[in-house]
Design a protein around this motif. Structure first.
Motif, PDB file in Angstrom:
ATOM      1  N   GLY A  98      -1.136  29.950  -8.484  1.00 25.90           N
ATOM      2  CA  GLY A  98      -1.170  30.864  -7.341  1.00 25.90           C
ATOM      3  C   GLY A  98      -0.252  30.456  -6.202  1.00 25.90           C
ATOM      4  N   ALA A  99       0.299  29.247  -6.253  1.00 22.82           N
ATOM      5  CA  ALA A  99       1.139  28.755  -5.161  1.00 22.82           C
ATOM      6  C   ALA A  99       2.457  29.510  -5.083  1.00 22.82           C
ATOM      7  CB  ALA A  99       1.426  27.270  -5.338  1.00 22.82           C
ATOM      8  N   LEU A 100       2.899  29.714  -3.850  1.00 22.13           N
ATOM      9  CA  LEU A 100       4.246  30.215  -3.574  1.00 22.13           C
ATOM     10  C   LEU A 100       5.050  28.971  -3.226  1.00 22.13           C
ATOM     11  CD1 LEU A 100       6.074  32.680  -3.207  1.00 22.13           C
ATOM     12  CD2 LEU A 100       5.302  32.799  -0.856  1.00 22.13           C
ATOM     13  N   VAL A 101       6.027  28.652  -4.061  1.00 19.45           N
ATOM     14  CA  VAL A 101       6.772  27.399  -3.937  1.00 19.45           C
ATOM     15  C   VAL A 101       8.219  27.679  -3.546  1.00 19.45           C
ATOM     16  CG1 VAL A 101       7.465  25.284  -5.127  1.00 19.45           C
ATOM     17  CG2 VAL A 101       5.361  26.439  -5.798  1.00 19.45           C
ATOM     18  N   ASN A 108      20.786  25.093  -4.385  1.00 15.30           N
ATOM     19  CA  ASN A 108      20.309  26.452  -4.084  1.00 15.30           C
ATOM     20  C   ASN A 108      18.834  26.442  -3.757  1.00 15.30           C
ATOM     21  OD1 ASN A 108      22.858  27.616  -4.763  1.00 15.30           O
ATOM     22  ND2 ASN A 108      22.287  27.535  -6.923  1.00 15.30           N
ATOM     23  N   ILE A 109      18.480  27.167  -2.705  1.00 15.69           N
ATOM     24  CA  ILE A 109      17.076  27.290  -2.346  1.00 15.69           C
ATOM     25  C   ILE A 109      16.513  28.512  -3.057  1.00 15.69           C
ATOM     26  CG2 ILE A 109      15.454  27.738  -0.466  1.00 15.69           C
ATOM     27  CD1 ILE A 109      17.290  26.052   1.330  1.00 15.69           C
ATOM     28  N   GLN A 110      15.383  28.301  -3.718  1.00 12.43           N
ATOM     29  CA  GLN A 110      14.718  29.370  -4.460  1.00 12.43           C
ATOM     30  C   GLN A 110      13.247  29.388  -4.102  1.00 12.43           C
ATOM     31  OE1 GLN A 110      15.652  29.328  -8.697  1.00 12.43           O
ATOM     32  NE2 GLN A 110      17.399  27.998  -8.280  1.00 12.43           N
ATOM     33  N   LYS A 111      12.606  30.507  -4.434  1.00 11.19           N
ATOM     34  CA  LYS A 111      11.185  30.637  -4.146  1.00 11.19           C
ATOM     35  C   LYS A 111      10.548  31.449  -5.265  1.00 11.19           C
ATOM     36  CE  LYS A 111      10.022  31.757   0.117  1.00 11.19           C
ATOM     37  NZ  LYS A 111       9.642  32.508   1.322  1.00 11.19           N
ATOM     38  N   PHE A 112       9.361  31.043  -5.701  1.00  7.57           N
ATOM     39  CA  PHE A 112       8.602  31.842  -6.646  1.00  7.57           C
ATOM     40  C   PHE A 112       7.124  31.528  -6.511  1.00  7.57           C
ATOM     41  CE2 PHE A 112       9.940  28.188  -9.368  1.00  7.57           C
ATOM     42  CZ  PHE A 112       8.693  27.671  -9.643  1.00  7.57           C
ATOM     43  N   GLN A 113       6.316  32.439  -7.046  1.00  8.50           N
ATOM     44  CA  GLN A 113       4.871  32.247  -7.077  1.00  8.50           C
ATOM     45  C   GLN A 113       4.462  32.000  -8.519  1.00  8.50           C
ATOM     46  OE1 GLN A 113       2.408  35.559  -5.829  1.00  8.50           O
ATOM     47  NE2 GLN A 113       0.583  34.292  -5.745  1.00  8.50           N
ATOM     48  N   ILE A 114       3.542  31.081  -8.723  1.00 15.28           N
ATOM     49  CA  ILE A 114       3.032  30.770 -10.055  1.00 15.28           C
ATOM     50  C   ILE A 114       1.813  31.652 -10.305  1.00 15.28           C
ATOM     51  CG2 ILE A 114       2.080  28.979 -11.550  1.00 15.28           C
ATOM     52  CD1 ILE A 114       3.654  26.943  -9.815  1.00 15.28           C
ATOM     53  N   VAL A 115       1.909  32.497 -11.341  1.00 15.11           N
ATOM     54  CA  VAL A 115       0.874  33.499 -11.619  1.00 15.11           C
ATOM     55  C   VAL A 115       0.516  33.497 -13.105  1.00 15.11           C
ATOM     56  CG1 VAL A 115       1.579  34.974  -9.690  1.00 15.11           C
ATOM     57  CG2 VAL A 115       2.616  35.305 -11.941  1.00 15.11           C
ATOM     58  N   GLY A 116      -0.371  34.410 -13.494  1.00 18.57           N
ATOM     59  CA  GLY A 116      -0.761  34.573 -14.888  1.00 18.57           C
ATOM     60  C   GLY A 116       0.352  35.177 -15.721  1.00 18.57           C
ATOM     61  N   VAL A 117       0.240  35.060 -17.036  1.00 18.53           N
ATOM     62  CA  VAL A 117       1.310  35.528 -17.919  1.00 18.53           C
ATOM     63  C   VAL A 117       1.532  37.038 -17.828  1.00 18.53           C
ATOM     64  CG1 VAL A 117       1.175  33.607 -19.549  1.00 18.53           C
ATOM     65  CG2 VAL A 117      -0.218  35.627 -19.938  1.00 18.53           C
ATOM     66  N   LYS A 123      11.898  39.414 -11.281  1.00 13.07           N
ATOM     67  CA  LYS A 123      12.453  40.258 -10.222  1.00 13.07           C
ATOM     68  C   LYS A 123      11.587  40.228  -8.964  1.00 13.07           C
ATOM     69  CE  LYS A 123      14.660  43.437 -13.411  1.00 13.07           C
ATOM     70  NZ  LYS A 123      14.621  44.759 -14.018  1.00 13.07           N
ATOM     71  N   LYS A 124      10.291  39.975  -9.138  1.00  9.23           N
ATOM     72  CA  LYS A 124       9.370  39.892  -8.003  1.00  9.23           C
ATOM     73  C   LYS A 124       9.096  38.440  -7.616  1.00  9.23           C
ATOM     74  CE  LYS A 124       7.024  44.205  -9.114  1.00  9.23           C
ATOM     75  NZ  LYS A 124       5.748  44.814  -9.518  1.00  9.23           N
ATOM     76  N   GLN A 125       9.891  37.528  -8.157  1.00 12.04           N
ATOM     77  CA  GLN A 125       9.774  36.092  -7.896  1.00 12.04           C
ATOM     78  C   GLN A 125       8.398  35.552  -8.298  1.00 12.04           C
ATOM     79  OE1 GLN A 125      11.011  36.269  -3.739  1.00 12.04           O
ATOM     80  NE2 GLN A 125      12.894  35.193  -4.313  1.00 12.04           N
ATOM     81  N   LYS A 126       7.922  36.001  -9.459  1.00 11.59           N
ATOM     82  CA  LYS A 126       6.648  35.527  -9.999  1.00 11.59           C
ATOM     83  C   LYS A 126       6.892  34.999 -11.403  1.00 11.59           C
ATOM     84  CE  LYS A 126       3.804  38.646  -7.316  1.00 11.59           C
ATOM     85  NZ  LYS A 126       2.571  39.403  -7.296  1.00 11.59           N
ATOM     86  N   ILE A 127       6.466  33.751 -11.633  1.00 16.58           N
ATOM     87  CA  ILE A 127       6.624  33.169 -12.964  1.00 16.58           C
ATOM     88  C   ILE A 127       5.265  32.743 -13.503  1.00 16.58           C
ATOM     89  CG2 ILE A 127       8.987  32.385 -12.522  1.00 16.58           C
ATOM     90  CD1 ILE A 127       7.776  29.517 -12.387  1.00 16.58           C
ATOM     91  N   GLU A 161       8.489  23.652   0.357  1.00 20.84           N
ATOM     92  CA  GLU A 161       7.358  24.322   1.023  1.00 20.84           C
ATOM     93  C   GLU A 161       6.382  24.834  -0.036  1.00 20.84           C
ATOM     94  OE1 GLU A 161       7.293  28.453   3.384  1.00 20.84           O
ATOM     95  OE2 GLU A 161       8.731  26.989   4.204  1.00 20.84           O
ATOM     96  N   ILE A 162       5.094  24.750   0.291  1.00 22.41           N
ATOM     97  CA  ILE A 162       4.040  25.269  -0.579  1.00 22.41           C
ATOM     98  C   ILE A 162       3.111  26.111   0.287  1.00 22.41           C
ATOM     99  CG2 ILE A 162       2.094  24.696  -2.084  1.00 22.41           C
ATOM    100  CD1 ILE A 162       3.414  21.880  -2.393  1.00 22.41           C
ATOM    101  N   SER A 163       2.844  27.318  -0.176  1.00 18.95           N
ATOM    102  CA  SER A 163       1.863  28.152   0.523  1.00 18.95           C
ATOM    103  C   SER A 163       1.087  28.953  -0.515  1.00 18.95           C
ATOM    104  CB  SER A 163       2.565  29.085   1.523  1.00 18.95           C
ATOM    105  OG  SER A 163       3.445  29.969   0.858  1.00 18.95           O
ATOM    106  N   TYR A 164      -0.017  29.502  -0.073  1.00 23.35           N
ATOM    107  CA  TYR A 164      -0.867  30.315  -0.953  1.00 23.35           C
ATOM    108  C   TYR A 164      -1.065  31.669  -0.285  1.00 23.35           C
ATOM    109  CZ  TYR A 164      -1.711  26.294  -3.884  1.00 23.35           C
ATOM    110  OH  TYR A 164      -1.541  25.237  -4.733  1.00 23.35           O
ATOM    111  N   PRO A 165      -0.440  32.719  -0.855  1.00 20.18           N
ATOM    112  CA  PRO A 165      -0.547  34.052  -0.234  1.00 20.18           C
ATOM    113  C   PRO A 165      -1.966  34.598  -0.306  1.00 20.18           C
ATOM    114  CG  PRO A 165       0.891  34.100  -2.178  1.00 20.18           C
ATOM    115  CD  PRO A 165       0.398  32.713  -2.014  1.00 20.18           C
TER     116      PRO A 165
END
Length: 165
Positions: A98-101, A108-117, A123-127, A161-165
């Protein structure tokens, strides 16, 4: 009866039902609360589509119904195995489900959220939590560096950075 005595038009092939996102055997089907909601909405949409099938061409209606039923069966399996993980239950200072990392890799700075399969969408930055990079970052904290093996190449990842939306 032998298939040799059946008219060719009567030989219906079962539709090909697209598989859902891969969930390795023995791995728990973790989902975010939003992911569970999306799966439930998908089920309602499929049920509505099934209920509103056109009856003009019986063969096409039957094929469409078989396709919808196949999708529904796969979806119901996923829903029944879903285990919701709430962001409020996660340690705020480390990468977990669930973290947004936000991280730096190769400058390169990147951002994604760790979610279910089923929720994963690059495209929505969710892996998916099953993705190799998500596994490499799991349990790490801000400022830590991770060596991530990508093919024959090793890449350094610094967690910013780590956050939880």
């Amino acid at each position: 009866m032998s298939r040799g005595f059946v008219k060719e038009d009567d030989q219906e092939e079962a539709p090909i039902i697209p598989p859902r996102a891969a969930l390795p055997d023995g791995v728990t089907n973790y989902v975010t609360p939003q992911g569970l909601k999306s799966l439930q909405e998908e089920r309602k949409e499929l049920e509505n589509e099934r209920a509103n099938l056109s009856s003009e061409n019986e063969t096409e209606r039957r094929r469409a119904a078989m396709l919808i039923d196949g999708k529904l069966n796969l979806l119901v399996d996923r829903l029944s195995s879903a285990q919701v993980i709430s962001a409020t239950d996660q340690p705020k200072d480390e990468v977990r489900f669930g973290a947004l990392v936000k991280f730096k890799m190769n400058g390169n700075i990147q951002k994604f959220q760790i979610v279910g399969v089923d929720e994963a969408d690059v495209k929505k930055q969710k892996i998916a939590f099953t993705a190799p990079i998500a596994k490499a970052l799991n349990g790490k904290k801000v400022g830590e560096e991770v060596t991530f093996k990508l093919g024959d190449e090793n890449r350094k990842i610094e967690i910013l950075e780590i956050s939880y939306p």
